[in-house]
Write an enzyme that holds these catalytic residues in place. Structure first.
Site, mmCIF file in Angstrom:
data_model
loop_
_atom_site.group_PDB
_atom_site.id
_atom_site.type_symbol
_atom_site.label_atom_id
_atom_site.label_comp_id
_atom_site.label_asym_id
_atom_site.label_seq_id
_atom_site.Cartn_x
_atom_site.Cartn_y
_atom_site.Cartn_z
ATOM 1 C CG HIS A 72 -2.123 -0.866 1.092
ATOM 2 N ND1 HIS A 72 -3.220 -0.763 1.893
ATOM 3 C CD2 HIS A 72 -2.372 -1.892 0.237
ATOM 4 C CE1 HIS A 72 -4.127 -1.663 1.537
ATOM 5 N NE2 HIS A 72 -3.633 -2.362 0.546
ATOM 6 C CE1 TYR A 202 -5.143 3.988 8.889
ATOM 7 C CE2 TYR A 202 -5.627 4.058 11.237
ATOM 8 C CZ TYR A 202 -4.910 3.535 10.176
ATOM 9 O OH TYR A 202 -3.957 2.566 10.400
ATOM 10 N N PRO A 293 -3.893 0.452 18.773
ATOM 11 C CG PRO A 293 -5.652 -0.990 18.309
ATOM 12 C CD PRO A 293 -5.006 -0.237 19.404
ATOM 13 C CE LYS A 297 4.047 3.243 13.403
ATOM 14 N NZ LYS A 297 4.789 2.862 12.211
HETATM 15 P P1 FAS Z 1 2.055 -11.681 21.703
HETATM 16 O O1 FAS Z 1 1.059 -11.313 22.763
HETATM 17 O O2 FAS Z 1 1.627 -11.746 20.293
HETATM 18 O O3 FAS Z 1 2.681 -13.115 22.026
HETATM 19 C C1 FAS Z 1 2.957 -13.497 23.369
HETATM 20 C C2 FAS Z 1 2.842 -15.010 23.428
HETATM 21 O O4 FAS Z 1 3.245 -15.433 24.730
HETATM 22 C C3 FAS Z 1 1.396 -15.486 23.229
HETATM 23 O O5 FAS Z 1 1.354 -16.482 22.241
HETATM 24 C C4 FAS Z 1 1.007 -16.021 24.603
HETATM 25 O O6 FAS Z 1 0.123 -17.111 24.508
HETATM 26 C C5 FAS Z 1 2.352 -16.437 25.164
HETATM 27 N N1 FAS Z 1 2.396 -16.477 26.637
HETATM 28 C C6 FAS Z 1 1.881 -15.559 27.496
HETATM 29 N N2 FAS Z 1 2.132 -15.932 28.761
HETATM 30 C C7 FAS Z 1 2.821 -17.127 28.710
HETATM 31 C C8 FAS Z 1 3.356 -18.004 29.673
HETATM 32 N N3 FAS Z 1 3.230 -17.744 30.981
HETATM 33 N N4 FAS Z 1 4.000 -19.114 29.257
HETATM 34 C C9 FAS Z 1 4.140 -19.377 27.931
HETATM 35 N N5 FAS Z 1 3.657 -18.582 26.949
HETATM 36 C C10 FAS Z 1 2.996 -17.463 27.350
HETATM 37 N N6 FAS Z 1 -1.094 -4.462 16.670
HETATM 38 C C11 FAS Z 1 -1.168 -3.815 15.495
HETATM 39 O O7 FAS Z 1 -0.139 -3.341 14.997
HETATM 40 N N7 FAS Z 1 -2.390 -3.682 14.854
HETATM 41 C C12 FAS Z 1 -3.540 -4.243 15.367
HETATM 42 O O8 FAS Z 1 -4.601 -4.135 14.791
HETATM 43 C C13 FAS Z 1 -3.489 -4.941 16.573
HETATM 44 N N8 FAS Z 1 -4.614 -5.539 17.096
HETATM 45 C C14 FAS Z 1 -4.519 -6.222 18.295
HETATM 46 C C15 FAS Z 1 -5.637 -6.860 18.867
HETATM 47 C C16 FAS Z 1 -5.540 -7.541 20.094
HETATM 48 C C17 FAS Z 1 -6.764 -8.218 20.683
HETATM 49 C C18 FAS Z 1 -4.309 -7.569 20.784
HETATM 50 C C19 FAS Z 1 -4.189 -8.235 22.145
HETATM 51 C C20 FAS Z 1 -3.191 -6.950 20.225
HETATM 52 C C21 FAS Z 1 -3.286 -6.288 18.968
HETATM 53 N N9 FAS Z 1 -2.174 -5.673 18.367
HETATM 54 C C22 FAS Z 1 -2.231 -5.021 17.199
HETATM 55 C C23 FAS Z 1 -0.895 -5.743 18.971
HETATM 56 C C24 FAS Z 1 -0.301 -7.106 18.660
HETATM 57 O O9 FAS Z 1 -0.221 -7.273 17.280
HETATM 58 C C25 FAS Z 1 1.000 -7.190 19.378
HETATM 59 O O10 FAS Z 1 1.751 -6.000 19.250
HETATM 60 C C26 FAS Z 1 1.838 -8.354 18.950
HETATM 61 O O11 FAS Z 1 1.060 -9.516 19.097
HETATM 62 C C27 FAS Z 1 3.065 -8.371 19.829
HETATM 63 O O12 FAS Z 1 3.724 -9.563 19.642
HETATM 64 P P2 FAS Z 1 4.450 -10.288 20.875
HETATM 65 O O13 FAS Z 1 5.241 -9.281 21.631
HETATM 66 O O14 FAS Z 1 5.107 -11.483 20.305
HETATM 67 O O15 FAS Z 1 3.279 -10.676 21.892
HETATM 68 C C1 PHB Z 2 -5.574 -4.268 10.764
HETATM 69 O O1 PHB Z 2 -5.610 -4.502 9.546
HETATM 70 O O2 PHB Z 2 -5.883 -5.135 11.624
HETATM 71 C C2 PHB Z 2 -5.164 -2.902 11.238
HETATM 72 C C3 PHB Z 2 -4.637 -2.004 10.336
HETATM 73 C C4 PHB Z 2 -4.236 -0.748 10.770
HETATM 74 C C5 PHB Z 2 -4.397 -0.403 12.102
HETATM 75 C C6 PHB Z 2 -4.918 -1.325 13.013
HETATM 76 C C7 PHB Z 2 -5.311 -2.570 12.580
HETATM 77 O O3 PHB Z 2 -4.032 0.839 12.529
#
Ligand code: FAS
Ligand code: PHB
Length: 395
Positions: A72, A202, A293, A297
């Site tokens: 994009h 947005y 979000p 980032k």
């Molecule tokens: P993660 O949370 O992805 O991974 C951590 C892992 O550790 C998980 O698999 C968990 O099961 C595991 N874990 C936790 N405790 C443990 C334990 N005690 N023992 C073993 N394993 C354990 N970011 C965006 O940029 N755009 C978005 O739209 C967006 N939407 C999101 C929606 C939701 C609901 C959430 C919660 C986050 C969202 N994020 C978004 C942010 C998300 O993408 C995170 O930044 C990203 O998953 C970060 O990756 P990790 O740091 O690897 O953490």
């Molecule tokens: C998504 O595609 O999930 C998305 C994209 C941009 C954002 C947040 C979420 O700022």
């Protein structure tokens, strides 16, 4: 048991770190409390910064991303009945973002680690880390078959997300947490319908923010602002589509609706825990920081942290602690830049419940300034595509 690096969490941070360490000939063990299927299906981020794409490509895990990712060249800002394109390529000298879901990044990384003989233990319980102040920290966990393991490591990486056990393993007296909860949340849907837009929209609206994102040419991802305590059951699909159509309404443009495959509510907070290192424990990704979000980032910060951590661990294991000593400060500079940008996008676009008329007027003025001033649009484009850019070179 013994490994060089014990990694808690098989999200993007833990998986990419394991792979980058393997490229350096460093062995690791990843322990994850969820199943592989759960990790690969968990709907989260959708947009990769310019530097993240290059990082994954240079690490040799970008083949499917290059085939299926959707590049994009900008986004749309919609407000006051107008929709303006912010042209990243023009404003940043060619940088873009790529729509490629976090689920796909996780699938690619798990597949590559397993193909390379990497050690990932899914569905573990009772994870614990201790001896962090020593040169032989220990990672304890109970494997899916009920066996208790205590693994001696040289380093432990806390990649276990916001609710993990690693950040709390740093003594509270040594941790500084800076956080802000927002008075709204996102109701997100995954829908089996082609996107009604070529790039993300947005939208600022008096009823609340809305975002039109996408996953593939036939699957859309959309979000709308709701209250943090919203009851998902009060949002049947029809109501969601009606509300989205209101918030994106523009003469001559129509939002295509379709079957909702998934829906969920995500709270919004800014959260930074400092430092990101304690002895032989290093935090990366959501374990240390959370951003709303709106700036897309979270995932990119997680990848950027481990791009710094992998060489730091490599040097540490060779007896050179300089990169490890600088790890926290190096990552936090980027974390705070992304935290500010995510806060700026969020507060510019969301309606604060109960806010006075001044808020909307200020937001509309800011949005019009970004849509009409090259300098202001360049600032958005530079941050959205990734600032500072990840350094090129050995991942
Ligand atoms: P993660 O949370 O992805 O991974 C951590 C892992 O550790 C998980 O698999 C968990 O099961 C595991 N874990 C936790 N405790 C443990 C334990 N005690 N023992 C073993 N394993 C354990 N970011 C965006 O940029 N755009 C978005 O739209 C967006 N939407 C999101 C929606 C939701 C609901 C959430 C919660 C986050 C969202 N994020 C978004 C942010 C998300 O993408 C995170 O930044 C990203 O998953 C970060 O990756 P990790 O740091 O690897 O953490
Ligand atoms: C998504 O595609 O999930 C998305 C994209 C941009 C954002 C947040 C979420 O700022």
């Amino acid at each position: 048991m013994r490994t060089q690096v014990g990694i808690v969490g098989a999200g993007p941070a833990g998986l990419l770190l394991s792979h980058l360490l393997a490229l350096r000939g460093i062995d690791s063990l990843v322990v994850e409390d969820r199943s592989r299927a759960y990790c690969e299906a968990r709907q989260r981020a959708g947009v990769l910064e310019h530097g993240s794409v290059r990082l994954l490509r240079e690490a040799g895990v970008g083949e499917r991303l290059d085939r299926q990712g959707l590049e994009h060249g900008g986004i749309y800002l919609q407000f006051d009945g107008e929709r303006h394109h912010i042209d990243f390529r023009d404003l940043t000298g060619g940088r873009t973002v790529t729509v490629y879901a976090q689920t796909e990044v996780v699938k690619d990384l798990i597949a590559r680690r397993l193909a390379d003989g990497g050690a990932i233990e899914f569905e573990v319980t009772d994870t614990a880390v201790f001896g962090l102040e020593t040169e032989r920290p220990v990672l304890g966990y109970t494997s899916a078959d009920g066996t208790r393991h205590e693994v001696e490591c040289d380093v432990i990486a806390g990649c276990d997300g916001f609710h993990g056990i690693c950040r709390p393993a740093i003594p509270a007296s040594l941790r500084t947490v800076t956080e802000r909860e927002y008075p709204y949340a996102w109701l997100g849907i995954l829908a089996d319908v082609p996107p009604s837009t070529d790039e993300l929209i947005y939208a600022h609206h008096a009823r609340g923010f809305a975002l039109h994102s996408l996953r593939t040419p036939t699957v859309s991802r959309l979000y709308l602002q709701v209250s943090p305590d919203e009851d998902l059951a009060s949002w049947p699909d029809e109501r969601i589509w009606e509300e989205l159509a209101i918030r994106f309404a523009l003469p001559g443009w129509e939002l295509k609706a379709g079957p909702v495959l998934e829906k969920g509510i995500t709270p919004m907070r800014s959260f930074v825990s400092e430092p990101m290192r304690y002895g032989r424990l290093f935090l990366a990704g959501d374990a240390s920081h959370i951003v709303p979000p709106t700036g897309a980032k979270g995932l990119n910060l997680a990848l950027a942290d481990v791009a710094v951590l992998a060489p730091a661990i490599g040097a540490l294991l060779r007896g050179d602690e300089r990169l490890a000593d600088a790890y926290s400060a190096t990552c936090l500079a980027r974390v705070w830049r992304a935290t500010h940008f995510s806060w700026w996008m969020t507060t510019m676009l969301h309606r604060t419940p109960g806010a006075d008329a001044m808020e909307a007027k200020l937001q509309l003025s800011q949005l019009r300034y970004v849509a009409t001033s090259r300098a202001a649009a360049t600032s958005l484009a530079e941050n959205y595509t990734g600032y500072p850019d990840l350094p090129a070179g050995r991942p």
